[in-house]
Design a protein around this motif. Structure first.
Motif, PDB file in Angstrom:
ATOM      1  N   LEU A 625      -6.524  -8.316  -0.001  1.00 10.29           N
ATOM      2  CA  LEU A 625      -5.040  -7.713  -0.325  1.00 10.29           C
ATOM      3  C   LEU A 625      -4.554  -8.374  -1.482  1.00 10.29           C
ATOM      4  O   LEU A 625      -4.091  -7.685  -2.888  1.00 10.29           O
ATOM      5  N   PHE A 628      -6.373  -7.055  -4.380  1.00  8.02           N
ATOM      6  CA  PHE A 628      -5.841  -5.634  -4.837  1.00  8.02           C
ATOM      7  C   PHE A 628      -4.562  -5.731  -5.727  1.00  8.02           C
ATOM      8  O   PHE A 628      -4.354  -4.900  -6.733  1.00  8.02           O
ATOM      9  N   VAL A 629      -3.679  -6.660  -5.011  1.00  6.24           N
ATOM     10  CA  VAL A 629      -2.466  -6.623  -5.947  1.00  6.24           C
ATOM     11  C   VAL A 629      -2.750  -7.192  -7.181  1.00  6.24           C
ATOM     12  O   VAL A 629      -2.132  -6.631  -8.190  1.00  6.24           O
ATOM     13  N   PHE A 632      -3.631  -4.290  -9.394  1.00  7.22           N
ATOM     14  CA  PHE A 632      -2.786  -3.505  -9.827  1.00  7.22           C
ATOM     15  C   PHE A 632      -1.841  -4.255 -11.235  1.00  7.22           C
ATOM     16  O   PHE A 632      -1.447  -3.507 -11.772  1.00  7.22           O
ATOM     17  N   LEU A 633      -1.589  -5.595 -10.762  1.00  5.97           N
ATOM     18  CA  LEU A 633      -0.694  -6.245 -11.631  1.00  5.97           C
ATOM     19  C   LEU A 633      -1.182  -6.245 -13.071  1.00  5.97           C
ATOM     20  O   LEU A 633      -0.606  -6.110 -13.983  1.00  5.97           O
TER      21      LEU A 633
ATOM     22  N   LEU B 164       0.679  -4.923   7.411  1.00  4.24           N
ATOM     23  CA  LEU B 164       0.774  -4.725   5.974  1.00  4.24           C
ATOM     24  C   LEU B 164       1.418  -3.261   5.721  1.00  4.24           C
ATOM     25  O   LEU B 164       2.014  -3.273   4.736  1.00  4.24           O
ATOM     26  N   VAL B 199       4.777  -0.074  -6.683  1.00  5.03           N
ATOM     27  CA  VAL B 199       3.161  -0.249  -6.761  1.00  5.03           C
ATOM     28  C   VAL B 199       2.760  -1.344  -5.582  1.00  5.03           C
ATOM     29  O   VAL B 199       1.923  -1.054  -5.250  1.00  5.03           O
ATOM     30  N   VAL B 200       3.532  -2.347  -5.528  1.00  2.00           N
ATOM     31  CA  VAL B 200       2.990  -3.223  -4.804  1.00  2.00           C
ATOM     32  C   VAL B 200       3.093  -2.508  -3.119  1.00  2.00           C
ATOM     33  O   VAL B 200       2.267  -2.810  -2.361  1.00  2.00           O
ATOM     34  N   LEU B 202       2.454   0.265  -2.413  1.00  2.00           N
ATOM     35  CA  LEU B 202       1.460   1.260  -2.291  1.00  2.00           C
ATOM     36  C   LEU B 202       0.259   0.366  -2.064  1.00  2.00           C
ATOM     37  O   LEU B 202      -0.713   0.682  -1.068  1.00  2.00           O
ATOM     38  N   VAL B 203      -0.083  -0.783  -2.751  1.00  2.00           N
ATOM     39  CA  VAL B 203      -1.083  -1.648  -2.140  1.00  2.00           C
ATOM     40  C   VAL B 203      -1.286  -2.041  -0.990  1.00  2.00           C
ATOM     41  O   VAL B 203      -2.074  -1.711  -0.315  1.00  2.00           O
ATOM     42  N   PHE B 204       0.020  -2.404  -0.352  1.00  2.00           N
ATOM     43  CA  PHE B 204       0.043  -2.592   1.005  1.00  2.00           C
ATOM     44  C   PHE B 204      -0.438  -1.480   1.889  1.00  2.00           C
ATOM     45  O   PHE B 204      -1.270  -1.550   2.826  1.00  2.00           O
ATOM     46  N   LEU B 206      -2.278   0.995   1.067  1.00  2.00           N
ATOM     47  CA  LEU B 206      -3.803   1.322   0.819  1.00  2.00           C
ATOM     48  C   LEU B 206      -4.527   0.184   1.471  1.00  2.00           C
ATOM     49  O   LEU B 206      -5.546   0.542   2.117  1.00  2.00           O
TER      50      LEU B 206
END
Lengths: 638, 472
Positions: A625, A628-629, A632-633, B164, B199-200, B202-204, B206
């Motif tokens: 996780l 992934f974050v 993204f960042l 999550l 966005v964060v 969305l990551v969670f 996903l």
């Protein structure tokens, strides 16, 4: 009828090849023999109809290729040239099939043998009736394949396998040139159909390829191709080794079919070859040299079949220099008569071998002529025809070939005449050397073998009679049509002589000593053989001892095999070993093997993460996780 | 309110309630009847799905279109086949309880809700209905330590994933101001830029969905749970829920967050690459065929995600086809595993397949077809599945994905071929006779796998329509 002549052998091959296991040996044999006989009937009647009825025909069977500018059909082209070949091939092959029934009677896999034999005949017929170069090439490769199978028929024998491979590989060298010739033909004429090619020759004479007249290049390429199949000097080495096959195979390959394919190709391409004077000179030279070379080697060989094999090679030389001087008709005539007496000789030799319990060395024979009188007589007839003794078949054709050589223009023709006369002398000499050593004198075989010497069964003798008739009368009967005064009418345009080529006419008007010369030298050769081997049997050994260098040179066949071994085979083998050990094992195999072991290692590492503990798994998820974050960042690029 | 739109779900829910009553009230064993009843309900639902009109219901929480139809049919097919595969096995293992079909039914209902979800709440509702059912059936063989362990592991990790998801959903709600997908889409495409928190979130979300489809790095539970759970349960795990989760992932990524393709794409590429590589490598050394299939399914999810990761219509179409083909091939392969039983004892080792080529040539042939299809050998169905996603990757210019995909399928061919090798070249004893239900499944899926190349058109058309409905 036209179709039957070609396709009956295929039918026979299929029956004995695919169903031989079920229908049994006998049925398979006779099925292929009957198919062959039917083909012979069709073939002979086609010959009569086409050659004497003056009715050439082309039979379309199916469209084969239609690619861009290349359109081809499966078609049977029956003109006189093809009909001569079809008639001769089917008849000779029928005799050989019949003979094989007796000769191969103790073989465990007879259907296979007959299937190969019929397949071979079919391919040869496909070759001679082709109406375009590609179909001809199909037959050309087909006989190559079938001869490979037949020479290596006794595949348990190491030497047979080697001989089969040698025949195949040496022929491939020739085939390469054939293919190049075919490509260049298509480039030049825009077609590989014979009709189109022959019509386009006039226009093509102006075309050059890489600075040379294209016609010359094409003719040269086809001749180089023919050299392989017809065992001309340089590419002849496979022919004596091909004796490893069963004797009927030798008869089929060396008499009627395979080796004559090259001569046929030259005759078929005569409209093109005619306009390549330089290449014709080259052909004459090669042919004459081959005739001389092979005859000289034949004088000292000790294997009964090898002697005959070298004699074939020598006779093929005659055919080629006949082509070289422009007398294609003479070449085909000699091919035609040669088929009969050479098949006769081979089958007689087979009969001898059969009688001698598979002994082939003439030093271990002798004194058997009373025990096998029929075979003995047949051997005489064959040898008389081969030596060109008057009124036997070989006399007419060989005489005319030599006359044509005498009448030919340029130094190569003179050279060919000289070599031809010398070779004729040697031919007579080694033929009678063979007869005397084989049949006369004191028996040199052991007691056990001598007791078993017996005449062959009728099924083997009947084909001998048939071929003997050919060897006796084929020359006298056909000479008027093939090369006599009716030749133009007989060939009916299937062989083309250029307007400037009057050889067929000139050959009849040579001085009167020329036709006599071959007979004289032939008889002289026979007499010499009698003197040396019958009356003064210790003399040959002394002569050999007196000129040991020459003797070894001849016995080792001019060292051609050794030369090729050193110059080509050994370096290639070394290269291949290098490529195998370094290129293949280390590099080519190494890469996938290395990749595979790397993969296996990676697999082990990956699996180690799988601990079975839930906490670890949850931890991995959280790490994922976070990953992934962060992606993204911070945005990691693709 | 548009009740008629949700008719398939309603039918399934009511059938579930009825089956519950029918299972509890009568004194005698009614499990077979309930099996059949559930099977019938699933078929009925499938028919209704085909007749389902398009539109939204429950204030936009529920959506029905070509995409949901395609996915729901796959889900129902997977669930029905899973039930067929399980019936005989359960009887032989003494697990023939009426709860089993019931749980499958409720999980199917959950999956259908997931597929049709157009709102974060509905999404969660469906996902939890599915998950809770799955937790229970993973541990369905409750007297077996391994089964119980599998259920527990799945439950713990699944709860983490749910956490999550909920956290991500709350972030999205916080920043977008709505849980409805359409509203979120509006928020994402707003001109003033996308809020960071969205966005964060969305990551969670996903990540949670990646857990459900067992994509790397959220795959860890898969081998353990697949191995521990009863074989038919594993068969079910590997088929229908994967399809539903992929559908949800696609819906979320391509629907409300379609504008953010540049951002989620990188995560999916990473997950796809990781799954393909891990699926190919880790399966090599496995001796337990269920574990092998677990890694194989991780690899397949990697290929499927490749379709989504390239972010094009072509890619999504490839993904849908891939899932359809994977579903049937996978069920077929698992039907063989379920049939592995000698002297009444269930077997799980790859070596136990030895000699199958001689003792049961028909099943060995079917297994060969499935293995070759999974390895992507033409002309079997699996080849086309891979072809479509690779094609999309190449068209999109994602060479890394395509190259890694090809390489990993070459590597994975090794372990698929090993199964074939064991079946045909090793000697072994005969298995017990296989029940008719498995033969039917084997024949059906086998024929599909073999003859897909001849009739791909209807599947292609359906997938195309689904993509059109999804992307708009």
């Amino acid at each position: 009828m036209y179709v039957g002549a070609v396709f009956f052998p295929l039918l026979g091959a299929c029956i004995s090849g695919f169903f031989g296991r079920w229908i049994g040996d006998k049925a398979a044999q006779w099925a292929s023999v009957i198919c062959m006989a039917l083909a012979a009937i069709c073939g002979v009647s086609a010959f009569i109809q086409v050659a004497y009825g003056h009715a050439p025909a082309t039979l379309e069977i199916a469209t084969w290729l239609d690619v861009g500018g290349l359109q081809l059909s499966w078609a049977l082209r029956y003109d006189t040239l093809a009909a001569v070949m079809v008639g001769m091939v089917t008849v000779a092959s029928t005799m050989i099939h019949l003979y094989s029934v007796g000769y191969m009677s103790h073989d465990p896999t007879q259907p296979r043998f007959f299937a190969y034999l019929s397949l071979f005949t079919f391919m040869m017929l496909m070759l001679v009736t082709a109406d375009n170069l590609l179909q001809l090439f199909f037959g050309w490769e087909g006989i190559g394949l079938a001869s490979y199978l037949l020479i290596g028929y006794w595949y348990e024998k190491e030497s047979a396998n080697r001989a089969a491979m040698k025949a195949f590989i040496v022929n491939r060298v020739g085939d390469l040139f054939f293919m190049l010739g075919m490509g260049l033909t298509f480039w030049t004429f825009g077609s590989i159909e014979f009709n189109t090619i022959f019509q386009g020759v006039e226009a093509a004479r102006q075309v050059t390829f890489a600075g040379f007249p294209v016609v010359e290049v094409i003719a040269l390429l086809f001749f180089l191709g023919a050299m392989g199949k017809s065992a001309q000097i340089g590419l002849h080495t496979w022919l004596p080794d091909a004796m490893e096959g069963p004797t009927p195979v030798s008869a089929l390959i060396h008499a009627a079919t395979l080796v004559t394919a090259g001569v046929f190709l030259m005759a078929r391409m005569s409209p093109v070859v005619e306009y390549a004077p330089n290449v014709l000179g080259f052909i004459t030279f090669i042919g004459a040299t081959t005739a001389f070379f092979a005859a000289s080697v034949g004088m000292v060989q000790n294997d009964i079949k090898r002697v005959i094999a070298y004699s074939t090679c020598s006779q093929l030389g005659y055919m080629f220099f006949a082509i070289g001087v422009g007398a294609y008709q003479a070449a085909v005539f000699h091919l035609f008569t040669h088929a009969f007496f050479k098949a006769l000789l081979f089958l007689s030799a087979g009969s001898v071998i059969h009688a001698m319990s598979d002994e082939q060395d003439i030093r271990k024979m002798g004194g058997i002529w009373k025990k096998i009188p029929v075979t003995y007589a047949m051997f005489w007839i064959g040898s008389l025809a081969l030596a060109g003794v008057p009124y036997f078949a070989g006399y007419y054709s060989k005489d005319f070939v030599l006359e044509a050589a005498y009448a030919g223009h340029g130094w190569t023709a003179k050279y060919a005449f000289l070599m031809g006369i010398v070779a004729a002398f040697m031919t007579a000499f080694y033929s009678w050397r063979l007869i005397i050593l084989t049949f006369h004198g004191t028996p040199r075989a052991d007691h056990h073998t001598m007791e078993h010497v017996h005449e062959s069964p009728a099924v083997m003798l009947i084909p001998l009679f048939g071929l003997a008739v050919g060897a006796l009368f084929a020359g006298a009967y056909f000479s008027g049509d093939f090369v006599g005064h009716h030749w133009a009418e007989f060939w009916n345009g299937s062989i083309v002589n250029a307007p400037h080529n009057h050889i067929m006419h000139e050959a009849h008007e040579v001085p009167s000593w020329v036709p006599l010369a071959p007979t004289v030298v032939g008889v002289a050769g026979i007499v010499l053989a009698y003197v040396l081997y019958m009356f003064l049997p210790h003399l040959p050994g002394r002569i050999a001892a007196a000129v040991p260098g020459l003797y070894r040179f001849l016995l080792n066949k001019w060292y051609f095999d050794e030369l090729y071994d050193r110059a080509i085979v050994q370096p290639l083998r070394r290269l291949a070993v290098q490529l195998w050990k370094v290129g293949d094992v280390k590099i080519i195999d190494g890469m996938p093997n290395g990749a595979a072991s790397l993969t296996a290692q990676a697999s082990g590492r990956v699996v180690r993460f799988q601990t079975g503990r839930v906490a670890n798994y949850a931890f991995a998820m959280i790490i994922g996780l976070v990953l992934f974050v962060s992606i993204f960042l911070f945005g990691v690029g693709r | 309110m548009n009740w008629t739109l949700v008719l398939p779900e309603l039918v399934l829910a009511l059938a579930g309630l009825a089956a519950l009553v029918a299972g509890v009230l009568p004194k005698r064993d009614t499990s077979f009847a309930i099996n059949m009843g559930v099977f019938g309900a699933m078929l009925l639902a499938a028919v209704l799905v085909m007749a389902q009109p398009e539109g939204t219901a429950f204030a936009g929480q529920y959506v029905s279109d070509a995409f949901t139809r395609f996915m729901k049919l796959l889900v129902l097919a997977g669930a029905a086949l899973g039930l067929l595969v399980a019936m005989d096995w359960n009887v032989k293992e003494g697990l023939a309880k009426f709860e089993f079909p019931l749980l499958l039914l409720f999980s199917s209902l959950g999956m259908m809700v997931m597929v049709s979800a157009n709102d974060l709440i509905a999404l969660y509702l469906g996902l939890e209905l599915l998950s809770l059912s799955l937790y229970v059936i993973a541990a369905f063989n409750r007297d077996s330590e391994r089964s119980a362990e599998a259920g527990l592991k799945y439950f713990i990790l699944g709860s983490l994933a749910s956490g999550l998801l909920l956290y991500g959903a709350s972030l999205i709600y916080g920043f977008a101001g709505s849980t409805n997908f359409d509203r979120i889409a509006d928020a994402v495409s707003a001109t003033e830029g996308v809020p960071f928190g969205l966005v964060v979130g969305l990551v969670f979300v996903l990540a949670a969905l990646a857990f459900k489809v067992s994509a790397v790095p959220f795959h860890m539970w898969t081998p353990d749970v697949y191995e521990g759970a009863p074989t038919p349960v594993t068969a079910f795990f590997a088929s229908a829920p994967k399809v539903a989760a992929i559908a949800l992932l696609t819906r979320v990524a391509a629907g409300p967050f379609g504008e953010l393709v540049e951002q989620w794409q990188q995560v999916l590429i990473l997950a796809s690459l990781g799954s393909m590589i891990l699926g190919a490598l880790a399966a090599i050394g496995q001796k337990n065929i269920k574990r092998l299939m677990a890694y194989s399914s991780i690899g397949h999810i990697g290929y499927a995600l490749m379709g989504l990761a390239v972010g094009s219509d072509l890619g999504i179409r490839g993904l849908l086809l891939y899932m359809a083909i994977y579903l049937f091939t996978n069920v077929g392969a698992f039907a063989v595993l379920v049939a592995m039983r000698r002297n009444g004892r269930a077997l799980e080792g790859i070596d136990d397949l030895a000699g199958l080529g001689r003792t049961d040539p028909a099943m060995a042939l079917a297994m060969t077809v499935f293995m070759l299809s999974m390895a992507g050998i033409p002309p079997l169905a699996g080849f086309f599945g891979k072809l479509y996603v690779f094609l999309a990757a190449v068209y999109g210019g994602y060479w890394t994905l395509a190259v890694v995909g090809v390489l990993t399928s070459a590597v994975s061919a090794y372990y698929y071929l090993r199964v074939i090798k064991v079946m045909y070249f090793d000697a072994g004893e005969a298995l017990d006779a296989r029940p008719t239900s498995l033969s039917v499944v084997l024949a059906g899926t086998g024929l599909f796998t073999v003859f897909f190349f001849a009739f791909p058109a209807p599947f292609l058309a359906a997938a195309q329509a689904a993509v059109a409905a999804l992307v708009g």
